[in-house]
Write a protein that holds these residues in place. Sequence first.
Motif, PDB file in Angstrom:
ATOM      1  N   MET A  13      -3.248  -0.880  -5.530  1.00 43.27           N
ATOM      2  CA  MET A  13      -3.582   0.158  -4.585  1.00 43.27           C
ATOM      3  C   MET A  13      -3.795   1.394  -5.357  1.00 43.27           C
ATOM      4  SD  MET A  13       0.780  -0.006  -3.447  1.00 43.27           S
ATOM      5  CE  MET A  13       0.317   0.852  -2.066  1.00 43.27           C
ATOM      6  N   THR A  14      -4.441   2.191  -4.622  1.00 41.02           N
ATOM      7  CA  THR A  14      -4.639   3.485  -5.107  1.00 41.02           C
ATOM      8  C   THR A  14      -3.553   3.871  -5.927  1.00 41.02           C
ATOM      9  OG1 THR A  14      -5.928   4.180  -3.012  1.00 41.02           O
ATOM     10  CG2 THR A  14      -5.678   5.692  -4.661  1.00 41.02           C
ATOM     11  N   GLU A  15      -2.289   3.791  -5.397  1.00 41.52           N
ATOM     12  CA  GLU A  15      -1.218   4.189  -6.291  1.00 41.52           C
ATOM     13  C   GLU A  15      -0.909   3.425  -7.448  1.00 41.52           C
ATOM     14  OE1 GLU A  15      -1.469   3.377  -2.949  1.00 41.52           O
ATOM     15  OE2 GLU A  15      -0.273   4.736  -1.631  1.00 41.52           O
ATOM     16  N   GLY A  28       4.967  -0.524   0.207  1.00 49.93           N
ATOM     17  CA  GLY A  28       4.604  -0.606   1.871  1.00 49.93           C
ATOM     18  C   GLY A  28       4.189  -2.165   2.015  1.00 49.93           C
ATOM     19  N   ASP A  29       4.035  -3.048   0.919  1.00 55.08           N
ATOM     20  CA  ASP A  29       3.599  -4.410   0.884  1.00 55.08           C
ATOM     21  C   ASP A  29       4.891  -5.271   1.153  1.00 55.08           C
ATOM     22  OD1 ASP A  29       0.966  -3.981   1.273  1.00 55.08           O
ATOM     23  OD2 ASP A  29       0.642  -3.965  -1.095  1.00 55.08           O
ATOM     24  N   VAL A  30       4.697  -6.237   1.783  1.00 53.47           N
ATOM     25  CA  VAL A  30       5.788  -7.223   1.649  1.00 53.47           C
ATOM     26  C   VAL A  30       5.359  -8.720   1.137  1.00 53.47           C
ATOM     27  CG1 VAL A  30       7.152  -9.013   3.309  1.00 53.47           C
ATOM     28  CG2 VAL A  30       6.512  -6.402   3.998  1.00 53.47           C
ATOM     29  N   LYS A  41      -2.626 -16.843  -4.118  1.00 56.36           N
ATOM     30  CA  LYS A  41      -1.756 -15.725  -4.032  1.00 56.36           C
ATOM     31  C   LYS A  41      -2.348 -14.467  -4.889  1.00 56.36           C
ATOM     32  CE  LYS A  41       2.125 -19.185  -3.971  1.00 56.36           C
ATOM     33  NZ  LYS A  41       3.547 -19.263  -4.749  1.00 56.36           N
ATOM     34  N   GLN A  42      -1.796 -13.459  -4.852  1.00 47.96           N
ATOM     35  CA  GLN A  42      -2.067 -12.334  -5.611  1.00 47.96           C
ATOM     36  C   GLN A  42      -1.998 -12.104  -7.014  1.00 47.96           C
ATOM     37  OE1 GLN A  42      -1.283 -12.775  -2.344  1.00 47.96           O
ATOM     38  NE2 GLN A  42      -2.795 -11.644  -1.482  1.00 47.96           N
ATOM     39  N   GLY A  43      -1.323 -13.038  -7.741  1.00 46.20           N
ATOM     40  CA  GLY A  43      -1.583 -12.839  -9.004  1.00 46.20           C
ATOM     41  C   GLY A  43       0.017 -12.582  -9.971  1.00 46.20           C
ATOM     42  N   ASP A  60       2.378  -9.473   3.968  1.00 43.18           N
ATOM     43  CA  ASP A  60       1.970  -8.549   4.906  1.00 43.18           C
ATOM     44  C   ASP A  60       2.027  -7.284   4.358  1.00 43.18           C
ATOM     45  OD1 ASP A  60       1.184  -8.483   7.904  1.00 43.18           O
ATOM     46  OD2 ASP A  60       3.091  -9.786   8.039  1.00 43.18           O
ATOM     47  N   ARG A  61       1.800  -6.316   5.307  1.00 45.89           N
ATOM     48  CA  ARG A  61       2.122  -4.735   4.991  1.00 45.89           C
ATOM     49  C   ARG A  61       3.169  -4.550   5.708  1.00 45.89           C
ATOM     50  NH1 ARG A  61      -2.292  -0.664   3.779  1.00 45.89           N
ATOM     51  NH2 ARG A  61      -3.866  -2.050   2.925  1.00 45.89           N
ATOM     52  N   ALA A  62       4.218  -3.940   5.437  1.00 42.01           N
ATOM     53  CA  ALA A  62       5.680  -3.449   6.116  1.00 42.01           C
ATOM     54  C   ALA A  62       5.006  -3.110   7.646  1.00 42.01           C
ATOM     55  CB  ALA A  62       6.338  -2.599   5.159  1.00 42.01           C
ATOM     56  N   GLY A 119     -13.413  -1.315   4.153  1.00 41.00           N
ATOM     57  CA  GLY A 119     -13.683  -2.592   4.521  1.00 41.00           C
ATOM     58  C   GLY A 119     -12.446  -3.660   4.813  1.00 41.00           C
ATOM     59  N   LYS A 120     -11.082  -2.903   4.976  1.00 40.40           N
ATOM     60  CA  LYS A 120     -10.133  -3.430   5.365  1.00 40.40           C
ATOM     61  C   LYS A 120     -10.025  -3.495   6.748  1.00 40.40           C
ATOM     62  CE  LYS A 120      -8.128  -2.006   1.292  1.00 40.40           C
ATOM     63  NZ  LYS A 120      -6.896  -1.473   0.857  1.00 40.40           N
ATOM     64  N   ILE A 121      -9.477  -4.612   7.570  1.00 37.32           N
ATOM     65  CA  ILE A 121      -9.087  -4.704   9.035  1.00 37.32           C
ATOM     66  C   ILE A 121      -8.300  -3.538   9.349  1.00 37.32           C
ATOM     67  CG2 ILE A 121      -7.952  -5.818  10.921  1.00 37.32           C
ATOM     68  CD1 ILE A 121      -8.780  -8.504   9.512  1.00 37.32           C
ATOM     69  N   TYR A 169      -7.670   9.777  -2.701  1.00 29.76           N
ATOM     70  CA  TYR A 169      -6.776   9.383  -1.615  1.00 29.76           C
ATOM     71  C   TYR A 169      -6.725   8.203  -1.128  1.00 29.76           C
ATOM     72  CZ  TYR A 169      -6.301  14.598  -1.149  1.00 29.76           C
ATOM     73  OH  TYR A 169      -5.539  15.801  -1.518  1.00 29.76           O
ATOM     74  N   THR A 170      -5.658   7.468  -0.764  1.00 31.29           N
ATOM     75  CA  THR A 170      -5.619   6.278  -0.304  1.00 31.29           C
ATOM     76  C   THR A 170      -6.536   6.088   0.884  1.00 31.29           C
ATOM     77  OG1 THR A 170      -3.860   6.801   1.360  1.00 31.29           O
ATOM     78  CG2 THR A 170      -3.107   6.033  -0.969  1.00 31.29           C
ATOM     79  N   SER A 171      -6.450   4.833   1.334  1.00 31.03           N
ATOM     80  CA  SER A 171      -7.845   4.539   2.122  1.00 31.03           C
ATOM     81  C   SER A 171      -7.444   4.794   3.829  1.00 31.03           C
ATOM     82  CB  SER A 171      -7.883   2.701   2.218  1.00 31.03           C
ATOM     83  OG  SER A 171      -8.137   2.366   0.963  1.00 31.03           O
ATOM     84  N   GLY A 172      -6.186   5.245   3.892  1.00 27.53           N
ATOM     85  CA  GLY A 172      -6.066   5.614   5.164  1.00 27.53           C
ATOM     86  C   GLY A 172      -6.005   4.574   6.168  1.00 27.53           C
ATOM     87  N   THR A 173      -5.464   3.282   5.610  1.00 22.53           N
ATOM     88  CA  THR A 173      -5.272   2.328   6.648  1.00 22.53           C
ATOM     89  C   THR A 173      -4.315   2.133   7.544  1.00 22.53           C
ATOM     90  OG1 THR A 173      -6.362   0.733   4.754  1.00 22.53           O
ATOM     91  CG2 THR A 173      -5.397  -0.497   6.506  1.00 22.53           C
ATOM     92  N   THR A 174      -3.066   2.851   7.040  1.00 26.71           N
ATOM     93  CA  THR A 174      -1.796   2.867   7.741  1.00 26.71           C
ATOM     94  C   THR A 174      -1.645   4.178   8.443  1.00 26.71           C
ATOM     95  OG1 THR A 174      -0.646   3.010   5.787  1.00 26.71           O
ATOM     96  CG2 THR A 174      -0.969   0.848   6.534  1.00 26.71           C
ATOM     97  N   GLY A 175      -2.328   5.406   8.170  1.00 25.40           N
ATOM     98  CA  GLY A 175      -2.243   6.548   8.504  1.00 25.40           C
ATOM     99  C   GLY A 175      -3.105   7.744   7.821  1.00 25.40           C
ATOM    100  N   VAL A 213     -10.681 -14.524 -10.141  1.00 25.94           N
ATOM    101  CA  VAL A 213      -9.433 -13.682 -10.354  1.00 25.94           C
ATOM    102  C   VAL A 213      -8.978 -12.885  -9.204  1.00 25.94           C
ATOM    103  CG1 VAL A 213      -8.307 -12.103 -11.830  1.00 25.94           C
ATOM    104  CG2 VAL A 213      -9.853 -13.601 -12.954  1.00 25.94           C
ATOM    105  N   HIS A 214      -8.083 -13.104  -8.331  1.00 29.45           N
ATOM    106  CA  HIS A 214      -7.605 -12.535  -7.420  1.00 29.45           C
ATOM    107  C   HIS A 214      -6.677 -11.401  -7.952  1.00 29.45           C
ATOM    108  CE1 HIS A 214      -5.587 -12.999  -3.157  1.00 29.45           C
ATOM    109  NE2 HIS A 214      -6.042 -11.796  -3.235  1.00 29.45           N
ATOM    110  N   ALA A 215      -6.899 -10.167  -7.511  1.00 28.23           N
ATOM    111  CA  ALA A 215      -6.231  -9.193  -7.888  1.00 28.23           C
ATOM    112  C   ALA A 215      -5.774  -8.351  -6.805  1.00 28.23           C
ATOM    113  CB  ALA A 215      -6.997  -8.093  -8.718  1.00 28.23           C
ATOM    114  N   TRP A 216      -4.338  -7.939  -6.918  1.00 25.11           N
ATOM    115  CA  TRP A 216      -3.703  -7.002  -6.154  1.00 25.11           C
ATOM    116  C   TRP A 216      -3.614  -5.653  -6.449  1.00 25.11           C
ATOM    117  CZ3 TRP A 216       0.902  -4.392  -6.888  1.00 25.11           C
ATOM    118  CH2 TRP A 216       1.536  -3.537  -5.872  1.00 25.11           C
ATOM    119  N   GLY A 241     -10.171  -8.371  -4.812  1.00 25.41           N
ATOM    120  CA  GLY A 241      -8.921  -7.547  -4.233  1.00 25.41           C
ATOM    121  C   GLY A 241      -9.195  -6.600  -3.240  1.00 25.41           C
ATOM    122  N   GLY A 242      -8.399  -5.812  -3.050  1.00 24.45           N
ATOM    123  CA  GLY A 242      -8.332  -4.834  -1.983  1.00 24.45           C
ATOM    124  C   GLY A 242      -7.736  -5.299  -0.730  1.00 24.45           C
ATOM    125  N   SER A 243      -7.987  -6.660  -0.295  1.00 26.33           N
ATOM    126  CA  SER A 243      -7.359  -7.369   0.548  1.00 26.33           C
ATOM    127  C   SER A 243      -7.314  -8.987   0.316  1.00 26.33           C
ATOM    128  CB  SER A 243      -7.934  -7.309   1.865  1.00 26.33           C
ATOM    129  OG  SER A 243      -9.393  -7.589   2.002  1.00 26.33           O
TER     130      SER A 243
END
Lengths: 541, 541
Positions: free
Chosen positions: B327-329, B416-418, B357-359, B431-433, B522-524, B183-189, B322-325, B301-303
């Motif tokens: 998501m669970t998806e 859902g990311d910008v 930057k995220q790479g 950002d996140r949308a 660990g994300k805000i 399951y996703t982290s539930g950061t946005t819902g 190595v900065h990585a971006w 990564g992760g944030s």
Amino acid sequence: MKGLMQDWQLTTNKILEHAKRVNPTREIVTRRVEGNIERITYGDLFDMSKQVSTALKDEGIGLGDRVATLGWNSERHMASWYGAMGIGAVLHTVNPRLHPEQIAWIINHAEDKVLIFDKTFLPIVEQIKDTIPTVKSFVIYAGADTMPENTLGAVPFDIWIDGRSTNVRWGDFPEDTACGLCYTSGTTGDPKGVLYSHRSNVLHTMITMQRDAIGMGANDVVLPVVPMFHANAWGLTFSCPATGANMVMPGAQMDGASIYELLDTEKVTITAAVPTVWLMLLTHLQQNDLKLPHLQKVIIGGSAVPEKILRAFEEDYEVDVVHAWGMTETSPLGTLGTLPPHMVNADIDTRMAQKLKQGRPPFGVELKIVDDEHNDLAWDGETSGRLLVRGPGIAAAYFKGAGGNVLDAEGYFDTGDVANMDEYGTMQITDRAKDVIKSGGEWISSIDIENIAVGHPKVANAAAIGVYHPKWDERPLLIIQPAEGENPTKEEIFAALEGKIAKWWTPDDIAFVDSIPLGATGKINKLALRDTFKDYKLPTA
Amino acid sequence: MKGLMQDWQLTTNKILEHAKRVNPTREIVTRRVEGNIERITYGDLFDMSKQVSTALKDEGIGLGDRVATLGWNSERHMASWYGAMGIGAVLHTVNPRLHPEQIAWIINHAEDKVLIFDKTFLPIVEQIKDTIPTVKSFVIYAGADTMPENTLGAVPFDIWIDGRSTNVRWGDFPEDTACGLCYTSGTTGDPKGVLYSHRSNVLHTMITMQRDAIGMGANDVVLPVVPMFHANAWGLTFSCPATGANMVMPGAQMDGASIYELLDTEKVTITAAVPTVWLMLLTHLQQNDLKLPHLQKVIIGGSAVPEKILRAFEEDYEVDVVHAWGMTETSPLGTLGTLPPHMVNADIDTRMAQKLKQGRPPFGVELKIVDDEHNDLAWDGETSGRLLVRGPGIAAAYFKGAGGNVLDAEGYFDTGDVANMDEYGTMQITDRAKDVIKSGGEWISSIDIENIAVGHPKVANAAAIGVYHPKWDERPLLIIQPAEGENPTKEEIFAALEGKIAKWWTPDDIAFVDSIPLGATGKINKLALRDTFKDYKLPTA
Ligand SMILES: Nc1ncnc2c1ncn2[C@@H]1O[C@H](COP(=O)(O)OP(=O)(O)OP(=O)(O)O)[C@@H](O)[C@H]1O
Ligand SMILES: Nc1ncnc2c1ncn2[C@@H]1O[C@H](COP(=O)(O)OP(=O)(O)OP(=O)(O)O)[C@@H](O)[C@H]1O
Ligand SMILES: [Mg+2]
Ligand SMILES: [Mg+2]
């Protein structure tokens, strides 16, 4: 229950699309047959390839149609590949080093509809043109100004694609669609066609991009000396655009001086070819006292790496040698000689002994060795048997069913090679099944004997074959081609073998020849040798 | 026409089978929750995993059944994965850092039948046990001697598998069979379930093994600090056995001192975790004047990676970041920050700006950015829009249809990311949308503001959120958690931002809080922050 992930089909067009998107300015540098250097980017290659697709469609070529090339490694050849594959046609690389009759036979067997070729091969094509009725159009890798006269009604490639639309849809078919056709070298008999799918090529690409396999990155400059007609240039035609590595294409010139020049001026970091190419390069380096400051890795395969080539690269030029084994039927990379962890800090002799073996399978390649009754044999580094292989890049059958069923009950393909495996999966080829020397029921490794003989400074090439022996059935005869200006004696050769192989492996005799016959990919033609020596009488017989 | 290559299904069991065959003595080293270090080999892991399969089958678990874990990174956790996946069950990693109610909700949503967990989480499981009726059996990662008392009728893992047969068939199903649920982290819902297939996991593994992605080799020693419940430990659970790299598993201890100890004693070469972990490690290193002589690469990564973490690793410790971006998806790796060729020889500031930057996407990941009307946006390094992604490792839907259709007409998933993209495919998340600050119709990047604020020595953490403004609709408020013992003023923070962002991006106010709330990875937690500050009146309003 099925997963809920995207159904992203593994088709080869996605490789070039990726290159265009994220590495659009990385380059393909080609030495044209006219001698000049041509540079294009992956962005350009993408457009060129799309134009090839349109040109092919305009000729009526579509899904499953075979498009043949007789070409050196070049950017135009690359465009022909991606152009044909993108629309679901089958790109058939024909080996121009085969005899013209064999070339015609292969083209007829494949039923090729279009033949695209380098000027170098115009005499061959002119010679066979009336015997290849399926071929409807001929295209020559040339511009309007460099087009040779011909009686084929051929079009220059540059004109053929000029102004064509780049707006053509790619990859609109399932991933198991055929995309490439390549015949085996014909070392052991008639060449057989291997019909690659998009899926097999993409997965082979991903396998070889692993760091312990070839492991190139976007920052590499890769020189495939191995021809595109020799089993997909070992996949470099796909893995370079997939990573964004620059490609340096040698065209028709593969002599030591030409290869050195490209390695040097283009700052090549990774290169790949069969041993004979490296012999020429090393001779050139030694004679001219040159170094290889940019080169990091050389992939050597197709036949066993002689120790002197290995040592020269590693010790004299500080280049990492990756000895690789593969076959047309394995896409082709099957094993690679990156040192296993427990060997990394071993002494030089241990490391070199390991690197003389054919390497380990990366994830995606499964090996086993079996005896004559098809029982699994132990991975003890000694017991040898027939080598079988399984994986997403391995053939399941030959084109048009040639050779019948080639898989065992578990789905493994019989390579026709004889090998042993150690407990870490290191594979060592000892022979081809057809070349095996069977003395009193026991196998003698011809490759081992040859490798040692070739290490002698007075020897240019060596081949061990089995000849009739009344008591042992077969005993080894060692055939030597002396190095230029040298006159080795039998005693000198026997002395070189002494202590390095089991006593009973020692050849019963040594024969000297002016030149050992080679096949179309530079491998020793043992069929021809066995024919020449079929009535040879051993002194021990 | 179909190719004639082998139909080798991409199932995860083949990864461990490969490890057993060619890297049987490479190790998994685990810090047990009891504190001791446990070492096993891939050969052992193979046997343990087979025993888990038998144990599960004996419990009646088969194709499609969900098996849940609440576990730290450990060799037993690895065996649970391969054991469940090998027989076609679905391994569901539950994030133990979620609220117990959320954990129960997720277990019920997934309808897990077996729950295997670390002792650490016994209190949670005891608390929710009556609310998770689908769970029929409980297994605790323990031996007979280390088993805690419990009211669950739980079995110790070691006893559960002890003596079970290793003779169980793996991988007897098509490659699109489900194998993992996360399951996703539930950061946005509410967290949403992502259902991986064998194929998606194997292809993601192959993608990440590319040299410019993670690119580990058999000789590497890899420490996944990122938990296995956090999007498959970024695939390391698969890519390490696939290459033969040693794994070092930190168990429950992820503080700076414990991680340093493992990095040092196990000579770790590659490690991976979210930024907060590295902050703890770097503090520990600085306070104790320690070095990192073995470590070559750290994947973060992760944030977003804060500049001070990036610079500390690169400049003070000579470790490649190595900065990585992802998501669970996205399985989860989507982009990785290996320097593109034209940046490799750039000056340090250019390189660091690139690495913030995220790479770039490796082959196998396709990105695009679109505006509100879903038009493609330019890759100019500036224009930002919603980020969409496509590939064999990308979700096509959520478990049980949550969230409805998530793909656009071309099959791209909306992250859902910008983000913006440059001409070489470098992606930068702004950002996140859902977190975007929209001032007068224009977007302000909260990540940019936060990164600069966090770079101030008196700041421990920072979050920018949009709050109501009568004229501009929304204006940024910057929330600061001061570093321990520090008392930064608004002026100091404004001064740090000055000149580094567009004037109109400057927050309208700064608020100080004791601690910024973090979510389960660990994300805000911006949902919580927006709630706290929902009635905040800006001085400019
Ligand atoms: N590193 C190596 N060491 C020893 N032999 C090798 C090596 N690499 C390849 N080979 C040999 O080359 C063979 C594959 O070559 P290829 O596919 O080009 O056609 P061929 O086998 O020579 O021809 P044909 O199958 O038509 O007889 C392998 O089966 C093996 O015998
Ligand atoms: N390197 C990075 N820089 C900035 N943001 C990142 C980075 N890596 C990941 N992220 C953020 O994390 C998200 C993925 O996190 P994850 O899948 O763990 O769940 P989540 O998005 O936090 O939770 P939920 O989807 O339930 O709200 C990405 O969509 C992105 O917003
Ligand atoms: Mg062959
Ligand atoms: Mg999310």
